[in-house]
Design a protein around this motif. Structure first.
Motif, PDB file in Angstrom:
ATOM      1  N   ILE A   1     -33.426  53.039  63.533  1.00 42.52           N
ATOM      2  CA  ILE A   1     -33.530  52.553  65.114  1.00 42.52           C
ATOM      3  C   ILE A   1     -34.420  53.437  65.886  1.00 42.52           C
ATOM      4  CG2 ILE A   1     -32.435  51.305  67.033  1.00 42.52           C
ATOM      5  CD1 ILE A   1     -30.262  50.876  65.240  1.00 42.52           C
ATOM      6  N   VAL A   2     -35.423  53.008  66.415  1.00 49.80           N
ATOM      7  CA  VAL A   2     -36.283  53.807  67.280  1.00 49.80           C
ATOM      8  C   VAL A   2     -37.199  53.004  68.206  1.00 49.80           C
ATOM      9  CG1 VAL A   2     -38.110  53.972  65.692  1.00 49.80           C
ATOM     10  CG2 VAL A   2     -37.779  55.834  67.179  1.00 49.80           C
ATOM     11  N   TRP A   3     -37.282  53.422  69.399  1.00 50.69           N
ATOM     12  CA  TRP A   3     -38.155  52.714  70.434  1.00 50.69           C
ATOM     13  C   TRP A   3     -39.531  52.980  70.176  1.00 50.69           C
ATOM     14  CZ3 TRP A   3     -36.554  48.848  73.571  1.00 50.69           C
ATOM     15  CH2 TRP A   3     -35.149  48.800  73.729  1.00 50.69           C
ATOM     16  N   ALA A   4     -40.845  52.281  70.293  1.00 54.80           N
ATOM     17  CA  ALA A   4     -42.155  52.443  70.770  1.00 54.80           C
ATOM     18  C   ALA A   4     -42.289  52.885  72.127  1.00 54.80           C
ATOM     19  CB  ALA A   4     -42.635  51.055  70.665  1.00 54.80           C
ATOM     20  N   ARG A   5     -43.141  53.488  72.249  1.00 56.94           N
ATOM     21  CA  ARG A   5     -43.523  54.114  73.738  1.00 56.94           C
ATOM     22  C   ARG A   5     -43.785  53.132  74.784  1.00 56.94           C
ATOM     23  NH1 ARG A   5     -48.742  55.330  71.218  1.00 56.94           N
ATOM     24  NH2 ARG A   5     -48.055  57.287  70.648  1.00 56.94           N
TER      25      ARG A   5
ATOM     26  N   GLY B   1     -38.122  40.031  64.317  1.00 58.30           N
ATOM     27  CA  GLY B   1     -39.356  41.258  65.014  1.00 58.30           C
ATOM     28  C   GLY B   1     -40.461  41.056  63.806  1.00 58.30           C
ATOM     29  N   ARG B   2     -41.648  41.631  64.458  1.00 55.07           N
ATOM     30  CA  ARG B   2     -42.733  41.672  63.385  1.00 55.07           C
ATOM     31  C   ARG B   2     -42.668  42.529  62.086  1.00 55.07           C
ATOM     32  NH1 ARG B   2     -48.787  44.104  65.090  1.00 55.07           N
ATOM     33  NH2 ARG B   2     -50.141  43.502  63.215  1.00 55.07           N
ATOM     34  N   VAL B   3     -42.928  42.276  61.200  1.00 52.52           N
ATOM     35  CA  VAL B   3     -42.693  43.035  59.992  1.00 52.52           C
ATOM     36  C   VAL B   3     -44.064  43.888  59.850  1.00 52.52           C
ATOM     37  CG1 VAL B   3     -42.674  42.831  57.225  1.00 52.52           C
ATOM     38  CG2 VAL B   3     -41.415  41.358  58.561  1.00 52.52           C
ATOM     39  N   LEU B   4     -43.494  45.286  59.664  1.00 56.76           N
ATOM     40  CA  LEU B   4     -44.692  46.248  59.542  1.00 56.76           C
ATOM     41  C   LEU B   4     -44.708  46.911  58.225  1.00 56.76           C
ATOM     42  CD1 LEU B   4     -43.633  48.536  62.853  1.00 56.76           C
ATOM     43  CD2 LEU B   4     -45.199  46.538  62.622  1.00 56.76           C
ATOM     44  N   PHE B   5     -43.760  46.697  57.567  1.00 59.06           N
ATOM     45  CA  PHE B   5     -43.719  47.063  56.233  1.00 59.06           C
ATOM     46  C   PHE B   5     -42.849  46.276  55.307  1.00 59.06           C
ATOM     47  CE2 PHE B   5     -41.006  49.820  53.263  1.00 59.06           C
ATOM     48  CZ  PHE B   5     -41.864  50.118  52.172  1.00 59.06           C
TER      49      PHE B   5
ATOM     50  N   VAL C   1     -39.804  54.653  59.083  1.00 63.55           N
ATOM     51  CA  VAL C   1     -39.569  54.701  60.368  1.00 63.55           C
ATOM     52  C   VAL C   1     -40.922  54.294  61.243  1.00 63.55           C
ATOM     53  CG1 VAL C   1     -39.179  56.302  62.320  1.00 63.55           C
ATOM     54  CG2 VAL C   1     -38.107  57.061  60.068  1.00 63.55           C
ATOM     55  N   MET C   2     -40.746  53.465  62.159  1.00 62.68           N
ATOM     56  CA  MET C   2     -41.936  53.124  62.915  1.00 62.68           C
ATOM     57  C   MET C   2     -42.438  53.968  63.882  1.00 62.68           C
ATOM     58  SD  MET C   2     -41.761  49.968  65.828  1.00 62.68           S
ATOM     59  CE  MET C   2     -41.161  51.265  66.913  1.00 62.68           C
ATOM     60  N   ASN C   3     -43.642  54.189  63.808  1.00 63.91           N
ATOM     61  CA  ASN C   3     -44.272  55.233  64.794  1.00 63.91           C
ATOM     62  C   ASN C   3     -44.460  54.894  66.284  1.00 63.91           C
ATOM     63  OD1 ASN C   3     -45.157  57.058  62.974  1.00 63.91           O
ATOM     64  ND2 ASN C   3     -47.264  56.497  62.922  1.00 63.91           N
ATOM     65  N   PRO C   4     -44.568  55.782  67.315  1.00 61.46           N
ATOM     66  CA  PRO C   4     -44.585  55.318  68.621  1.00 61.46           C
ATOM     67  C   PRO C   4     -45.262  54.279  69.256  1.00 61.46           C
ATOM     68  CG  PRO C   4     -44.453  57.586  68.381  1.00 61.46           C
ATOM     69  CD  PRO C   4     -44.904  57.046  67.233  1.00 61.46           C
TER      70      PRO C   4
ATOM     71  N   GLY D   1     -46.042  51.318  67.674  1.00 61.94           N
ATOM     72  CA  GLY D   1     -45.403  50.137  67.218  1.00 61.94           C
ATOM     73  C   GLY D   1     -45.943  49.429  66.195  1.00 61.94           C
ATOM     74  N   ARG D   2     -46.830  49.849  65.406  1.00 64.20           N
ATOM     75  CA  ARG D   2     -47.461  49.080  64.296  1.00 64.20           C
ATOM     76  C   ARG D   2     -47.820  49.868  63.114  1.00 64.20           C
ATOM     77  NH1 ARG D   2     -53.264  48.742  64.095  1.00 64.20           N
ATOM     78  NH2 ARG D   2     -54.143  50.103  65.618  1.00 64.20           N
ATOM     79  N   ARG D   3     -47.438  51.163  63.167  1.00 69.63           N
ATOM     80  CA  ARG D   3     -47.752  51.955  62.070  1.00 69.63           C
ATOM     81  C   ARG D   3     -46.407  52.663  61.657  1.00 69.63           C
ATOM     82  NH1 ARG D   3     -52.425  52.803  65.253  1.00 69.63           N
ATOM     83  NH2 ARG D   3     -54.078  52.406  64.319  1.00 69.63           N
ATOM     84  N   GLY D   4     -46.160  53.530  60.502  1.00 71.42           N
ATOM     85  CA  GLY D   4     -45.071  54.237  60.399  1.00 71.42           C
ATOM     86  C   GLY D   4     -45.143  55.206  59.122  1.00 71.42           C
ATOM     87  N   TYR D   5     -44.226  55.642  58.694  1.00 72.27           N
ATOM     88  CA  TYR D   5     -44.162  56.639  57.540  1.00 72.27           C
ATOM     89  C   TYR D   5     -42.618  56.400  56.712  1.00 72.27           C
ATOM     90  CZ  TYR D   5     -41.462  59.610  60.722  1.00 72.27           C
ATOM     91  OH  TYR D   5     -40.527  60.076  61.487  1.00 72.27           O
ATOM     92  N   GLY D   6     -42.566  56.742  55.642  1.00 73.75           N
ATOM     93  CA  GLY D   6     -41.303  56.662  54.967  1.00 73.75           C
ATOM     94  C   GLY D   6     -41.192  57.576  53.660  1.00 73.75           C
TER      95      GLY D   6
END
Length: 366
Positions: free
Chosen positions: A204-208, A259-263, A276-279, A281-286
């Protein structure tokens, strides 16, 4: 490592700091120190910001230290030193507060702590700050921060106005249902989102932008135990279909899957251990953990595009590996304890034991 057209400040993790240890005791010591990470493998430029030495290290629960025969303080503050942390301040538990579970650093020098009382199945949320010399100040319960469930996966919005967390009942649940609450820290108002099907939630993490909330949802599947079924052969519970969502918390509804599916985890892939979602709100890493050959697979993702493998790390037998994924130095103010905030998922398998463990018992003041 970066998708075409990505802005440089939004690239997926810019450094992977990898720490090795021999067993649980060494792991606890490593987490407590958490400063001298060795750059054993870095497929990109080392990130700035997260590699700084903190001014103070704040710990809770059994991971802290105490004098012989004395109870472990509820909150401990130490300063980093060459050999060990130098004690700066310690705070006993307030009356009826419960055992300290998790702590995260928040914006503007604040910290949030969760405490749990087993006998009443109640979690209480507290906030405090540190003075310039590391003393705990203004420790107080959050308005609306008494929760009649277990709580894990704390995440504070960048502006400090809202706190998100996962909840779970105290009774062991064979078929858990993912549930997330967002607490307005000024008014104490709460909003809840959940799923109907058996599932777990984590990362769980917030976007900027302070309104989009990122998290993983993993579906629960029950399979007959290999070798037989019926009495003496309890079913095997595993999690599959890991997805990363970005939920606009200002919109209506209570469905966590809205919520919008990013991955979305590819079919037949290795178990996902981190996503994890990046700040932005549309990219991330794992990270995925592959059994054969034993290795960790690092990847990045962007909404609407296939995931990209950005590197692999071969694992040696009987060697533990701890990975710190750096997102470029931007504070995240989140626990980020894996795809199940309560630590019940290991290599895709589900355990009924609940609790936040030691993963979020350390926070830092820079």
């Amino acid at each position: 490592m970066t998708d075409e057209g990505d802005e440089s400040q939004e690239r997926a993790p810019r450094s992977w700091l990898i720490r090795r240890w021999a067993g649980p005791a060494a792991l606890a010591a490593s987490v407590a120190a958490s400063i001298g990470a060795v750059h054993l493998w870095a497929p990109g430029p080392v990130a700035t910001g997260e590699d700084r030495v903190p001014r103070f290290i704040v710990t809770t629960g059994e991971i802290g230290t105490s004098t012989q025969g004395a109870p472990v303080p509820w909150i401990q503050v130490g300063a980093p030193g060459e050999a060990m942390r130098r004690p700066v301040d310690s705070v006993p538990a307030p009356p009826s507060a419960g055992a300290a579970q998790s702590i995260i650093a928040g914006p503007k020098g604040t910290f949030v702590l969760s405490a749990f009382r087993e006998e009443t199945c109640t979690t209480r949320l507290f906030r405090f700050r540190l003075s310039v010399d590391g003393q705990v100040k203004e420790l107080a319960p959050l308005p609306g921060g008494t929760v009649p469930t277990r709580v894990a996966g704390l995440a504070m919005s960048p502006d400090g106005d809202r706190l998100a967390y996962a909840t779970a009942p105290c009774a062991d649940a064979a078929q858990p249902q993912a549930a997330v609450t967002v607490l307005d820290v000024a008014s104490g108002r709460r909003r809840n989102w959940s799923t109907a099907a058996p599932s777990v939630v984590g990362e769980i993490v917030w976007a900027r932008d302070n309104r989009r909330l990122g998290y993983t949802i993993a579906d629960m599947r029950t399979w007959p135990l290999r070798g037989g079924s019926g009495p003496g052969f309890p079913p095997e519970r595993r999690v599959e279909n890991v997805t990363v969502h970005a939920l606009d918390t200002d919109e209506g509804g209570s469905d966590l899957r809205a919520g919008r599916v990013l991955f979305r985890q590819p079919d037949g892939s290795a178990p996902v251990t981190t996503a994890v979602m990046n700040p932005d709100g549309r990219r991330g890493y794992g990270v995925m953990k592959r059994a054969r050959p034993a290795s960790m697979v690092f990847f990045s993702f962007t909404a609407g595009k296939p995931m990209k493998v950005t590197g692999t790390l071969d694992l040696k037998p009987n060697t533990g590996v701890g990975v710190i994924l750096s997102s470029g130095g931007e504070p995240r103010y989140a626990c980020l304890g894996g795809i199940d905030s309560f630590g019940r998922v290991v290599d895709g398998g589900f355990r009924t034991t609940q609790g936040s463990g030691l993963g979020c018992s350390v926070a830092y003041a820079y």
